[in-house]
Motif scaffolding. Sequence first.
Motif, PDB file in Angstrom:
ATOM      1  N   ALA A 348       0.838  -1.202   0.000  1.00  0.00           N
ATOM      2  CA  ALA A 348       0.000   0.000   0.000  1.00  0.00           C
ATOM      3  C   ALA A 348       0.877   1.256   0.000  1.00  0.00           C
ATOM      4  CB  ALA A 348      -0.925   0.000   1.211  1.00  0.00           C
ATOM      5  N   ARG A 349       0.463   2.236  -0.820  1.00  0.00           N
ATOM      6  CA  ARG A 349       1.193   3.508  -0.832  1.00  0.00           C
ATOM      7  C   ARG A 349       0.299   4.582  -1.424  1.00  0.00           C
ATOM      8  NH1 ARG A 349       5.783   4.159  -5.285  1.00  0.00           N
ATOM      9  NH2 ARG A 349       5.067   6.303  -5.042  1.00  0.00           N
ATOM     10  N   VAL A 350       0.520   5.809  -1.014  1.00  0.00           N
ATOM     11  CA  VAL A 350      -0.237   6.931  -1.562  1.00  0.00           C
ATOM     12  C   VAL A 350       0.244   7.186  -2.982  1.00  0.00           C
ATOM     13  CG1 VAL A 350      -0.729   9.402  -1.359  1.00  0.00           C
ATOM     14  CG2 VAL A 350      -0.654   7.972   0.700  1.00  0.00           C
ATOM     15  N   ASP A 351      -0.716   7.276  -3.898  1.00  0.00           N
ATOM     16  CA  ASP A 351      -0.386   7.527  -5.297  1.00  0.00           C
ATOM     17  C   ASP A 351      -1.403   8.519  -5.850  1.00  0.00           C
ATOM     18  OD1 ASP A 351       1.358   7.023  -7.484  1.00  0.00           O
ATOM     19  OD2 ASP A 351      -0.205   5.826  -8.436  1.00  0.00           O
ATOM     20  N   LYS A 352      -1.266   8.904  -7.106  1.00  0.00           N
ATOM     21  CA  LYS A 352      -2.169   9.885  -7.694  1.00  0.00           C
ATOM     22  C   LYS A 352      -2.605   9.462  -9.089  1.00  0.00           C
ATOM     23  CE  LYS A 352       1.726  12.652  -9.354  1.00  0.00           C
ATOM     24  NZ  LYS A 352       2.424  13.977  -9.252  1.00  0.00           N
TER      25      LYS A 352
END
Length: 390
Positions: A348-352
């Motif tokens: 899981a990771r913050v992405d755009k």
Amino acid sequence: MDDIAAQLLRQLRMRLQNELMPPYGKAAASPIEHASKKLERIIGEIEDVDRQGSAGIRASGDPSTLRQLIVHRYIPAALKVRPEPEAALALRFALRKLSAEIGQELAAGNSSADIARRFRLTEDNVLEFAGIGKGIRHVAHKYNLPGDKALALADTRKLRLEVARRAVVDEMERMLGAEATWVSFLDRDRTLVRWARRPENPFPEFNRDARIICWDAILIAGVRAGSLSPADICKFYGGLDDLGRDRRMAWLKGLPQRLIQDPLPYPVAGLDPVKMQRYADELSVSPEDLAAELKVARGDVLLWNDNDHAALATGTMVDTSAGPSPEVLTFWPPPGEHNPDPDTGSWARVDKVKRSNLHELTDFIENPPPTTALGAKPVWTVWQGRGPFY
């Protein structure tokens, strides 16, 4: 909404006001309301004819007659022994050829019995191919409409679907740069899957707290654009949260049919002239017909293999080192770094939401950079087609 989508809407309004107002709306207290109801009723009947006829063409025929005819007469021998995705495209071309030939025979005044004998079909098979046109003519006669006007109305559903899918692209382009938390399919805390268990709660926002996968971003854009309803998301994910790992993986194998209407295999060769010529020869069609069939339209969903990644096409071709490639809107860490958290092991990771293209993402899947922990895997096909939007 772009110019083409706006033009489609204008055509729909003009059809309502100019074609159906006289004579249906003259005596009505509210002419536009009266004409609108009449329009919806006519369109509904035409859609019923279209659905029934299409279903009949797909399902008709004893395997020893219609299916055998299609396979042995129309599908190239090379594809008969290779059950690959290309066979699906070959079948579509084969049905088109058969339908066109039967239509020409009917237009020439030949009886259905004669045509059935010539094509080694049952007479019912022939009538099913003719049923769509006959049904639309029946609706035209019933409502005293000229035949060409009824056929124009038959395209109204296509117009609505075209506007719907373009609206999703418009919305996802507005989402460019917006951030959320990307997670894998097996993550037990995915936002849309959890929400589908309690749909009485507000529909999730697209923000850093949302835990979503690539195609969730497309579904959220669909709801925000009004081209999907929250109830559609419940239907899409209904019961998935209760499945174990093995049954979840079985659900995942059916993703192309869930996410794409009538998926077609986009040739990984892209639009390279030499490879496309070879591909067209294998299907026994002209390169021009193949290119027209495989053109990626604005609002098409692209799905790598059966479930490796999903993205939304903008309808634009961009230049790459491998030649022209369809541009896409994507929510997935690649083509940037894609590694698990060193402490937790979570992917899981913050992405755009960002722009990429088919070649760039295919190259990442097949040849990931040495700095990423994601293993290489072959891309055997990329499914393409209209998403579940309406």
